[in-house]
Design a protein around this motif. Structure first.
Motif, mmCIF file in Angstrom:
data_model
loop_
_atom_site.group_PDB
_atom_site.id
_atom_site.type_symbol
_atom_site.label_atom_id
_atom_site.label_comp_id
_atom_site.label_asym_id
_atom_site.label_seq_id
_atom_site.Cartn_x
_atom_site.Cartn_y
_atom_site.Cartn_z
ATOM 1 N N GLY A 1 0.696 -1.098 0.037
ATOM 2 C CA GLY A 1 0.116 0.031 -0.024
ATOM 3 C C GLY A 1 0.747 1.323 -0.046
ATOM 4 N N ARG A 2 1.999 1.214 0.092
ATOM 5 C CA ARG A 2 3.051 2.549 0.088
ATOM 6 C C ARG A 2 3.146 2.933 -1.559
ATOM 7 N N VAL A 3 3.282 4.168 -1.511
ATOM 8 C CA VAL A 3 3.266 4.812 -2.691
ATOM 9 C C VAL A 3 4.895 4.427 -3.542
ATOM 10 N N ALA A 4 4.751 3.885 -4.618
ATOM 11 C CA ALA A 4 5.938 3.405 -5.249
ATOM 12 C C ALA A 4 6.371 4.158 -6.487
ATOM 13 N N GLY A 5 5.662 5.221 -6.864
ATOM 14 C CA GLY A 5 5.994 5.717 -8.136
ATOM 15 C C GLY A 5 4.617 6.235 -8.502
ATOM 16 N N ILE A 6 4.509 6.813 -10.031
ATOM 17 C CA ILE A 6 3.394 7.418 -10.557
ATOM 18 C C ILE A 6 3.483 6.529 -11.871
ATOM 19 N N THR A 7 2.113 6.328 -12.540
ATOM 20 C CA THR A 7 2.040 5.788 -13.679
ATOM 21 C C THR A 7 0.935 6.442 -14.267
ATOM 22 N N ALA A 8 0.707 6.068 -15.635
ATOM 23 C CA ALA A 8 -0.373 6.693 -16.354
ATOM 24 C C ALA A 8 -0.772 5.739 -17.755
ATOM 25 N N ALA A 9 -2.084 5.818 -17.827
ATOM 26 C CA ALA A 9 -2.615 4.815 -19.146
ATOM 27 C C ALA A 9 -2.185 5.658 -20.414
ATOM 28 N N ASP A 10 -1.993 4.876 -21.284
ATOM 29 C CA ASP A 10 -1.450 5.341 -22.799
ATOM 30 C C ASP A 10 -0.269 6.331 -22.651
ATOM 31 N N ILE A 11 0.762 6.283 -21.879
ATOM 32 C CA ILE A 11 1.590 7.313 -21.722
ATOM 33 C C ILE A 11 2.643 7.208 -23.194
ATOM 34 N N SER A 12 2.546 5.964 -23.695
ATOM 35 C CA SER A 12 3.368 5.603 -24.953
ATOM 36 C C SER A 12 2.728 6.735 -26.231
ATOM 37 N N GLU A 13 1.415 6.973 -25.975
ATOM 38 C CA GLU A 13 1.002 7.973 -26.932
ATOM 39 C C GLU A 13 1.475 9.375 -27.040
ATOM 40 N N VAL A 14 2.138 9.665 -25.825
ATOM 41 C CA VAL A 14 2.823 11.291 -25.914
ATOM 42 C C VAL A 14 3.982 11.131 -26.267
ATOM 43 N N PRO A 15 4.191 12.052 -27.362
ATOM 44 C CA PRO A 15 5.672 11.988 -28.092
ATOM 45 C C PRO A 15 6.778 12.349 -27.080
ATOM 46 N N LEU A 16 6.775 13.172 -26.096
ATOM 47 C CA LEU A 16 7.731 13.338 -25.150
ATOM 48 C C LEU A 16 8.085 12.077 -24.478
ATOM 49 N N ALA A 17 7.098 11.204 -24.120
ATOM 50 C CA ALA A 17 7.335 10.023 -23.277
ATOM 51 C C ALA A 17 7.872 9.131 -24.116
ATOM 52 N N LYS A 18 7.352 9.024 -25.545
ATOM 53 C CA LYS A 18 8.093 8.159 -26.449
ATOM 54 C C LYS A 18 9.319 8.503 -26.978
ATOM 55 N N LYS A 19 9.849 9.755 -26.881
ATOM 56 C CA LYS A 19 11.243 10.039 -26.995
ATOM 57 C C LYS A 19 12.134 9.271 -25.758
ATOM 58 N N LEU A 20 11.481 9.648 -24.319
ATOM 59 C CA LEU A 20 12.066 9.048 -23.438
ATOM 60 C C LEU A 20 12.130 7.426 -23.262
ATOM 61 N N GLY A 21 11.599 6.940 -24.159
ATOM 62 C CA GLY A 21 11.569 5.375 -24.140
ATOM 63 C C GLY A 21 10.321 4.844 -23.266
ATOM 64 N N LEU A 22 9.464 5.706 -22.783
ATOM 65 C CA LEU A 22 8.398 5.187 -21.772
ATOM 66 C C LEU A 22 7.279 4.096 -22.602
ATOM 67 N N LYS A 23 6.958 3.429 -21.830
ATOM 68 C CA LYS A 23 5.874 2.526 -22.604
ATOM 69 C C LYS A 23 4.744 2.365 -21.420
ATOM 70 N N ASN A 24 3.478 1.874 -22.148
ATOM 71 C CA ASN A 24 2.334 1.741 -21.335
ATOM 72 C C ASN A 24 2.555 0.766 -20.108
ATOM 73 N N GLY A 25 2.088 1.216 -18.994
ATOM 74 C CA GLY A 25 2.339 0.085 -17.796
ATOM 75 C C GLY A 25 3.577 0.564 -16.819
ATOM 76 N N ASP A 26 4.554 1.272 -17.501
ATOM 77 C CA ASP A 26 5.738 1.983 -16.616
ATOM 78 C C ASP A 26 5.285 2.545 -15.576
ATOM 79 N N VAL A 27 5.844 2.324 -14.436
ATOM 80 C CA VAL A 27 5.809 3.166 -13.548
ATOM 81 C C VAL A 27 7.089 4.009 -13.059
ATOM 82 N N LEU A 28 7.040 5.294 -12.954
ATOM 83 C CA LEU A 28 8.231 6.244 -12.945
ATOM 84 C C LEU A 28 8.424 6.167 -11.074
ATOM 85 N N GLN A 29 9.548 5.664 -10.806
ATOM 86 C CA GLN A 29 9.774 5.446 -9.349
ATOM 87 C C GLN A 29 11.017 6.783 -9.000
ATOM 88 N N THR A 30 11.827 6.936 -9.787
ATOM 89 C CA THR A 30 13.024 7.765 -9.301
ATOM 90 C C THR A 30 13.598 8.603 -10.460
#
Length: 114
Positions: free
Chosen positions: A42-71
């Protein structure tokens, strides 16, 4: 606790990256709607977002749907608003690193800004 899966390195043009992030940050937050990700206890372990791979900047960073940004540079991300503060903090850096949880495994991505 997840074991590091792998590390990778990505080259970015610093001025383009910073400009794109500053211009698109508000849109990213409202369109993508980041959510807190909680671990099995139940501890916060990061943030995530649906459809992140549709965002051009996220795509440039190599992020994929289901990724959790932790640090970012080993600083824990426990609030979506913390990201912009870290961007400002590290805006003059030549490199930065993010830690993501992908498919249950930790992955570190280092970005070299030129």
């Amino acid at each position: 606790r997840p074991v590091p899966q792998r590390s990778q390195s990505v080259e970015l043009v610093k001025d383009e990256f910073v400009r794109e992030l500053q211009v698109n940050y508000a849109e990213l937050v409202t369109t993508v709607k980041p959510e807190l990700y909680r671990d099995s206890s139940g501890r916060v372990a990061g943030i995530t977002a649906a459809d992140i791979s549709e965002v051009p900047l996220a795509k440039k960073l190599g992020l994929k749907n289901g990724d959790v940004l932790q640090t970012v540079n080993n600083e824990k991300i426990d609030d979506p608003d913390k990201i912009m503060g870290l961007v400002q903090k590290y805006q003059n850096a030549s490199t930065f690193q993010i830690g993501i949880l992908r498919n249950g495994k930790v992955e570190n991505i280092t970005y070299n800004l030129r």
